[in-house]
Design an enzyme around this catalytic site. Sequence first.
Site, PDB file in Angstrom:
ATOM      1  N   TYR A   1     -28.180   1.436 -18.377  1.00 44.74           N
ATOM      2  CA  TYR A   1     -27.577   2.428 -17.771  1.00 44.74           C
ATOM      3  C   TYR A   1     -26.596   3.311 -18.971  1.00 44.74           C
ATOM      4  CZ  TYR A   1     -23.409   4.276 -14.934  1.00 44.74           C
ATOM      5  OH  TYR A   1     -22.422   4.970 -14.507  1.00 44.74           O
ATOM      6  N   ASP A   2     -26.120   2.770 -19.985  1.00 47.76           N
ATOM      7  CA  ASP A   2     -25.580   3.645 -20.942  1.00 47.76           C
ATOM      8  C   ASP A   2     -26.548   4.557 -21.540  1.00 47.76           C
ATOM      9  OD1 ASP A   2     -23.511   2.137 -20.772  1.00 47.76           O
ATOM     10  OD2 ASP A   2     -23.875   0.849 -22.410  1.00 47.76           O
TER      11      ASP A   2
ATOM     12  N   LYS B   1      -3.385  -6.356   4.377  1.00 49.37           N
ATOM     13  CA  LYS B   1      -2.457  -5.299   3.815  1.00 49.37           C
ATOM     14  C   LYS B   1      -2.349  -5.151   2.582  1.00 49.37           C
ATOM     15  CE  LYS B   1       2.195  -3.082   5.050  1.00 49.37           C
ATOM     16  NZ  LYS B   1       2.499  -2.684   3.690  1.00 49.37           N
TER      17      LYS B   1
ATOM     18  N   ARG C   1       0.737   9.521  -1.140  1.00 40.72           N
ATOM     19  CA  ARG C   1       1.415   9.629   0.061  1.00 40.72           C
ATOM     20  C   ARG C   1       2.934  10.458  -0.174  1.00 40.72           C
ATOM     21  NH1 ARG C   1       5.187   6.360   2.985  1.00 40.72           N
ATOM     22  NH2 ARG C   1       4.894   6.698   5.359  1.00 40.72           N
TER      23      ARG C   1
ATOM     24  N   LYS D   1      -4.886  -3.247  14.230  1.00 38.91           N
ATOM     25  CA  LYS D   1      -5.155  -1.773  14.666  1.00 38.91           C
ATOM     26  C   LYS D   1      -5.816  -2.017  15.981  1.00 38.91           C
ATOM     27  CE  LYS D   1      -5.138  -0.004  10.122  1.00 38.91           C
ATOM     28  NZ  LYS D   1      -6.021   0.600   8.925  1.00 38.91           N
TER      29      LYS D   1
ATOM     30  N   CYS E   1      19.985 -35.657 -24.926  1.00 41.65           N
ATOM     31  CA  CYS E   1      20.011 -36.948 -25.732  1.00 41.65           C
ATOM     32  C   CYS E   1      20.700 -36.582 -27.133  1.00 41.65           C
ATOM     33  CB  CYS E   1      18.840 -37.864 -25.930  1.00 41.65           C
ATOM     34  SG  CYS E   1      17.741 -37.203 -26.754  1.00 41.65           S
TER      35      CYS E   1
HETATM   36  S1  IVH Z   1      -3.136   1.898   7.741  1.00 42.03           S
HETATM   37  C1  IVH Z   1      -0.981   4.962  10.524  1.00 42.03           C
HETATM   38  N1  IVH Z   1      -4.240  -0.170   6.662  1.00 42.03           N
HETATM   39  O1  IVH Z   1       0.671  -0.002   3.985  1.00 42.03           O
HETATM   40  C2  IVH Z   1      -1.590   3.663   9.593  1.00 42.03           C
HETATM   41  N2  IVH Z   1      -2.198   0.731   5.694  1.00 42.03           N
HETATM   42  O2  IVH Z   1       3.089   1.788   5.750  1.00 42.03           O
HETATM   43  C3  IVH Z   1      -1.616   4.113   8.390  1.00 42.03           C
HETATM   44  N3  IVH Z   1      -1.611  -0.467   3.650  1.00 42.03           N
HETATM   45  O3  IVH Z   1       1.305   3.205   3.186  1.00 42.03           O
HETATM   46  C4  IVH Z   1      -1.816   2.886   7.333  1.00 42.03           C
HETATM   47  N4  IVH Z   1      -3.280  -1.973   3.598  1.00 42.03           N
HETATM   48  O4  IVH Z   1      -0.218   2.160   1.700  1.00 42.03           O
HETATM   49  C5  IVH Z   1      -3.342   0.701   6.642  1.00 42.03           C
HETATM   50  N5  IVH Z   1      -5.213  -2.189   5.870  1.00 42.03           N
HETATM   51  C6  IVH Z   1      -4.332  -1.104   5.593  1.00 42.03           C
HETATM   52  C7  IVH Z   1      -3.317  -1.313   4.636  1.00 42.03           C
HETATM   53  C8  IVH Z   1      -2.332  -0.230   4.523  1.00 42.03           C
HETATM   54  C9  IVH Z   1      -2.064  -1.321   3.035  1.00 42.03           C
HETATM   55  C10 IVH Z   1      -0.320   0.154   3.176  1.00 42.03           C
HETATM   56  C11 IVH Z   1      -0.478   1.768   3.019  1.00 42.03           C
HETATM   57  C12 IVH Z   1       0.685   2.406   3.731  1.00 42.03           C
HETATM   58  C13 IVH Z   1       1.526   1.160   4.066  1.00 42.03           C
HETATM   59  C14 IVH Z   1       1.964   1.022   5.555  1.00 42.03           C
END
Ligand code: IVH
Length: 692
Positions: free
Chosen positions: A38-39, A123, A144, A307, A432
């Site tokens: 790769y290098d 998350k 963000r 979700k 002690c």
């Molecule tokens: S979805 C509209 N999915 O959690 C939904 N967020 O406020 C938008 N985060 O700022 C976010 N893991 O930094 C989503 N699997 C995941 C996530 C995730 C981490 C964070 C993200 C966001 C905050 C939620």
Amino acid sequence: MTRREDAAREAAALGEQLRRNAHLYYVLDAPELPDAEYDRMFQRLQALEAEYPELRTPDSPTQRVGGKALEAFAKVRHKVPMLSIRTETDITPGGASAFDARVRRELGLAEDGPQVEYVCELKFDGLALNLRYEQGVLVQAATRGDGEIGEDVTQSIRTVQQIPLRLHGAAPPVVEVRGEVYMRRDDFETLNERQREKIAAGQKNEKVFVNPRNAAAGAVRQLDPAIAASRPLSFFAYGLGEVTPPEQGGPAHATQFDWLQQFHAWGFPIGTQTQRARGAIELIAFHETIARQRDALPYDIDGVVYKVDSLELQRRLGFVSREPRWAVAHKYPAQEQLTEVLGIEVQVGRTGKLTPVAKLAPVFVGGVTVTNATLHNEDEARRKDVRVGDIVIVRRAGDVIPEVVGVLPESAARPVEQRGPVFTMPHKCPVCGSDALREEGEVDYRCTGGLFCGAQRKEAILHFAARRALDIEGLGDKLVEQLVDANLIRTLPDLYKLGFTTLAGLERMADKSAKNLVDALEASKKTTLPRFLFGLGIRHIGESTAKDLAKHFGKLDAILDATEEQLLEVNDVGPVVAKSLRTFFDQAHNREVVEQLRACGLSWEEGEPAARAPKPLAGKTFVITGTLPTLSRDEAKDKLETAGAKVAGSVSKKTDYLVAGTEAGSKLDKARELGVAVIDEAQMLEILENGR
Ligand code: IVH
């Protein structure tokens, strides 16, 4: 074809291969090429681009660390706002039911209607990013920010190997992929290790990061891309920003799950734990499964995200203020919290180890209320420089004991007069008063009080009573605990003052057991010197060292008074053991214990010191090889060493005798070659007998 055309063709092929292999390596964790290959390709591409700069495209694998350090970050207005997710307040698994119930109600689903389908994700505990690709090429990475306006961090983000500079396969004119940039725990540890080295080397501007999230944030907001590149970041894709609609050539996907697969096909890592789930029951099961896996994951998470899978249903659900109704974050108890340090104490463990412990204002962390957190040892306490009155980050992960991660920067930055004094490790045991010592090469201080030390008393008594020591039958865990807690035994000699009446008066103690114990104590008084020495529980003095000491000195008093040099003459006694013995017997209270035990009637047969035995073979070197007719090699070695000879492992000019048994190999050849005397077992025994 011109040379330039050749070069362009080769550069394109190299770029393609490098991209493919970087993806295999960083995203799929399945490299196909050796690193060196790769290098080699990478360097070849660099050379071509140096010769023909026009070949150096922004998405070239050589361009991850391209630019100069920035002055500041430019502001970016998000084309599609970056929303946040509602957090379910009920952190028990049942919190998932509340979300499902709300979704069903808002969709107007009947109680016996179909289950809603969800995608369950982790998350991730990092920073949200918006990655904009035009014609498949990464043109901008932004944080963000407040959801409307973020910062342009393209330069530092280009260094993240898991983020493709060009999407794999067909790409729409515009697409924004959103996800979390984070730092793995192992990368975080390595980075901090390096930071500590820099600080130790006197680099004033360096710091140790308190957690992976903090380190990731620092790396993303690094103005110098070269520094950003040295701070390993990872990425998971989980969402979509602006995208060219299907009518204009954008991809058409009907579910969140399909979009995740699309991100993966474009070259992004997506969460490996992601699952589809139907209804509340499966959401709860996911929450519980991940709770069990949480501590074993290679990165931090602070919860899971549910979700609604169907994009059509997502549209119908819509938003409330700035949060979608179709998603919720379901957290776990936080593993880190802030709290105030009320004091710093030193605790003594069962083995005499001294541990600095921060006393905290009560705080709910990792699912329990914590009031104590370990600072581990002197070095860690100094490094973290925790003072009374500081606000600190406390971490409790899984069943691990709570620890102080570090001081909040604002707290650490207060003027010295406003902060408590620097922590110093006491050199006396706080329980002690015996000397507390930190041996060379060790991180811990230990109390040398041994059986005199209250903190170590139970352990010391159990050790004394153990089968291989004084062998006091019936004196087990529970009983020792009872006796010590009732203050009936403070030092070992107190054991022998326990009478039948006292014992029989204890809770849960039958007369018969009391009588048996009295007999066992009486029987234990007649012992041997090695058992007695071992029973004292002196650090580093095991059973065999105790035997060697007894054999060498013959009498206890000779051992009590031996200097370190004299102790070193004993078989297998090195400086650590010699020092440990000396330290122990130099404490007046330990001597007192020994005297009292003798006064209680403990006795053994004393012998003559072996040290005065003649050493007729001092200065002679022997080597043993092959199988001897009657003695094992160890026995032969023992005999020779007792007579003062040195037994070496290989033949050299310095060897005086080679003792050869059957199947002697190369050592025999070597001895003959060097003219070393070769003898058999019988001749060796003769030399031992006659001293020559
Ligand atoms: S979805 C509209 N999915 O959690 C939904 N967020 O406020 C938008 N985060 O700022 C976010 N893991 O930094 C989503 N699997 C995941 C996530 C995730 C981490 C964070 C993200 C966001 C905050 C939620």
